[in-house]
Design a protein around this motif. Structure first.
Motif, PDB file in Angstrom:
ATOM      1  N   LEU A 189     -10.399   5.956   0.479  1.00 41.39           N
ATOM      2  CA  LEU A 189      -9.308   6.899   0.268  1.00 41.39           C
ATOM      3  C   LEU A 189      -9.295   7.342  -1.195  1.00 41.39           C
ATOM      4  CD1 LEU A 189      -5.691   6.548   1.606  1.00 41.39           C
ATOM      5  CD2 LEU A 189      -6.099   7.221  -0.752  1.00 41.39           C
ATOM      6  N   MET A 197       0.827  -1.201   0.000  1.00 34.44           N
ATOM      7  CA  MET A 197       0.000   0.000   0.000  1.00 34.44           C
ATOM      8  C   MET A 197       0.862   1.252   0.000  1.00 34.44           C
ATOM      9  SD  MET A 197      -2.988  -1.062  -0.320  1.00 34.44           S
ATOM     10  CE  MET A 197      -3.819   0.503  -0.146  1.00 34.44           C
ATOM     11  N   SER A 198       2.030   1.152   0.632  1.00 39.97           N
ATOM     12  CA  SER A 198       2.940   2.296   0.618  1.00 39.97           C
ATOM     13  C   SER A 198       3.402   2.581  -0.812  1.00 39.97           C
ATOM     14  CB  SER A 198       4.146   2.039   1.512  1.00 39.97           C
ATOM     15  OG  SER A 198       5.066   3.108   1.449  1.00 39.97           O
ATOM     16  N   HIS A 209      -9.258  10.909   3.194  1.00 44.28           N
ATOM     17  CA  HIS A 209      -9.721   9.704   3.882  1.00 44.28           C
ATOM     18  C   HIS A 209     -11.142   9.929   4.395  1.00 44.28           C
ATOM     19  CE1 HIS A 209      -5.598   7.859   4.334  1.00 44.28           C
ATOM     20  NE2 HIS A 209      -5.291   9.136   4.079  1.00 44.28           N
ATOM     21  N   GLN A 229      -4.361  13.107  -0.058  1.00 45.44           N
ATOM     22  CA  GLN A 229      -5.118  11.891   0.226  1.00 45.44           C
ATOM     23  C   GLN A 229      -6.323  12.293   1.064  1.00 45.44           C
ATOM     24  OE1 GLN A 229      -2.577   9.084   2.243  1.00 45.44           O
ATOM     25  NE2 GLN A 229      -1.716   8.287   0.352  1.00 45.44           N
ATOM     26  N   ASP A 243      -7.536   2.572 -10.245  1.00 45.84           N
ATOM     27  CA  ASP A 243      -6.963   3.729 -10.946  1.00 45.84           C
ATOM     28  C   ASP A 243      -8.032   4.287 -11.873  1.00 45.84           C
ATOM     29  OD1 ASP A 243      -5.531   5.602 -12.284  1.00 45.84           O
ATOM     30  OD2 ASP A 243      -4.020   4.236 -13.104  1.00 45.84           O
ATOM     31  N   GLN A 290      -6.846   8.162  -7.803  1.00 45.88           N
ATOM     32  CA  GLN A 290      -6.773   6.778  -7.357  1.00 45.88           C
ATOM     33  C   GLN A 290      -7.743   6.600  -6.203  1.00 45.88           C
ATOM     34  OE1 GLN A 290      -3.317   5.168  -5.000  1.00 45.88           O
ATOM     35  NE2 GLN A 290      -2.822   4.245  -6.964  1.00 45.88           N
ATOM     36  N   GLN A 338      -6.904   9.583  -3.680  1.00 45.14           N
ATOM     37  CA  GLN A 338      -5.623  10.261  -3.847  1.00 45.14           C
ATOM     38  C   GLN A 338      -5.649  11.022  -5.169  1.00 45.14           C
ATOM     39  OE1 GLN A 338      -1.828   8.473  -2.518  1.00 45.14           O
ATOM     40  NE2 GLN A 338      -1.152   8.623  -4.640  1.00 45.14           N
ATOM     41  N   SER A 391       0.836  15.206   0.905  1.00 42.51           N
ATOM     42  CA  SER A 391       2.077  14.435   0.719  1.00 42.51           C
ATOM     43  C   SER A 391       3.327  15.298   0.839  1.00 42.51           C
ATOM     44  CB  SER A 391       2.080  13.757  -0.659  1.00 42.51           C
ATOM     45  OG  SER A 391       2.258  14.715  -1.699  1.00 42.51           O
ATOM     46  N   VAL A 422      -7.660  -1.297  -4.787  1.00 36.78           N
ATOM     47  CA  VAL A 422      -7.180  -0.035  -5.337  1.00 36.78           C
ATOM     48  C   VAL A 422      -7.637   0.072  -6.793  1.00 36.78           C
ATOM     49  CG1 VAL A 422      -5.161   1.404  -5.798  1.00 36.78           C
ATOM     50  CG2 VAL A 422      -5.169  -0.134  -3.823  1.00 36.78           C
ATOM     51  N   SER A 473      -9.346   3.940  -3.247  1.00 30.05           N
ATOM     52  CA  SER A 473      -9.036   2.713  -2.506  1.00 30.05           C
ATOM     53  C   SER A 473     -10.076   2.454  -1.432  1.00 30.05           C
ATOM     54  CB  SER A 473      -7.654   2.810  -1.847  1.00 30.05           C
ATOM     55  OG  SER A 473      -6.656   3.094  -2.801  1.00 30.05           O
ATOM     56  N   HIS A 518       0.333   4.015  -2.831  1.00 32.00           N
ATOM     57  CA  HIS A 518      -0.030   5.389  -2.481  1.00 32.00           C
ATOM     58  C   HIS A 518       1.241   6.222  -2.315  1.00 32.00           C
ATOM     59  CE1 HIS A 518      -3.848   3.346  -0.844  1.00 32.00           C
ATOM     60  NE2 HIS A 518      -4.129   3.919  -1.986  1.00 32.00           N
TER      61      HIS A 518
END
Length: 300
Positions: free
Chosen positions: A107, A1-2, A60, A58, A26, A31, A109, A88, A24, A33, A5
């Motif tokens: 989420l 996941m790191s 949430h 991001q 696209d 993006q 992004q 970010s 996830v 999730s 994202h």
């Protein structure tokens, strides 16, 4: 996941008991999730930002559990039913979920520039909880939940339009938060209003008295303006209401748990006052009678 994202350091207190799932998607411009997990801690120090910064936000939406975030001089803890925006380009530390109460979240992004707000305004948004309430935040939350249920069926042709609508709603929600609605593009304002109208209609499909007049009055616009909004979709207001009602009837008639409810009762539940009109509309939309559809649903 790191890797999927923003790159951050992730850890959990009990690795052997860690359970998680993630989907996830696209969508081109963003993006999306869907995540569920127990205790998880995330850390993105300045070192990682210097190595790589995609310059994204991001967003949430916490559906279950609790989370905490430290960023931009703020230290917050939020419960389910809140949005939380993470930048970010700024260092952060956060946690989400516990061993006893896993966190579930959606989420989104997307590029920071997509909000169309000045940099000084952006600083007001990071790590500032935004509760889901009736109005634009409620419309945005409903849209994301609906997207989570249907994202797997989206085609590459659908994705750009869905991404555009999602970004317009996010921009409208946060512009409203800092009273900067005037900075939104006309298209973003139009899409936000249309999404609010869609949500209003879906919440009242069972009301036979749902009309363009009541919809326009609830949103403080003229009926003529309402018709123009729907012209962009290539459908009339009445046709869109009918389509939504038929979709709900189609779902309920295929549901074995509702087999004891008569077809007329299902139709009336979703705003069809006349059984003949309902049957004709259902056949035109799905190529079979409501009874045949229920029978096929019971065989599967």
């Amino acid at each position: 996941m790191s890797r999927a994202h923003v790159h951050s350091w992730l850890a959990t207190d009990h690795p052997a008991r860690f359970n998680a799932s993630a989907r996830v998607f696209d969508l081109g411009g963003l993006q999306f999730s869907v995540m569920s997990h127990n205790t998880l801690r995330a850390n993105r120090p300045s070192k990682l930002i210097r190595q790589s910064d995609p310059e994204v936000f991001q967003l949430h939406l916490l559906l279950q559990g609790a989370c905490g975030l430290s960023q931009a001089g703020r230290n917050v803890t939020v419960q389910a039913g809140h949005f939380l925006l993470v930048d970010s380009s700024r260092p952060y530390e956060g946690w989400r979920g516990t061993d006893d109460d896993p966190a579930k979240s959606l989420l989104v992004q997307f590029p920071r520039v997509a909000l169309g707000l000045r940099s000084d305004m952006v600083g007001q948004l990071a790590a500032a909880p935004l509760p889901v309430r009736p109005g634009i935040t409620g419309v945005l939350a409903g849209h994301l939940r609906h997207l989570a249920e249907n994202a797997e069926g989206l085609t590459t042709r659908d994705s750009p339009a869905v991404a555009a609508v999602t970004l317009d709603l996010i921009a409208a929600a946060y512009a409203d938060r800092i009273e900067a609605t005037a900075l939104l593009s006309p298209e973003s304002r139009r899409q936000a209003l249309l999404s609010s109208i869609h949500d209003f209609i879906r919440q009242r499909l069972g009301d036979p008295g749902l009309t363009p007049e009541t919809i326009a009055a609830a949103h403080q616009i003229s009926v003529r303006h309402l018709y123009k909004l729907f012209q962009h979709q290539g459908v009339t207001v009445a046709a869109w209401i009918r389509r939504c009602r038929l979709e709900q009837c189609h779902r309920d008639l295929a549901d074995p748990r509702q087999s004891s409810r008569s077809i007329n009762a299902v139709a009336a539940r979703w705003g069809f006052a006349d059984a003949t009109t309902f049957s004709r509309a259902f056949r035109a939309a799905y190529g079979m009678s409501p009874r045949d559809h229920r029978h096929l649903g019971g065989m599967t």
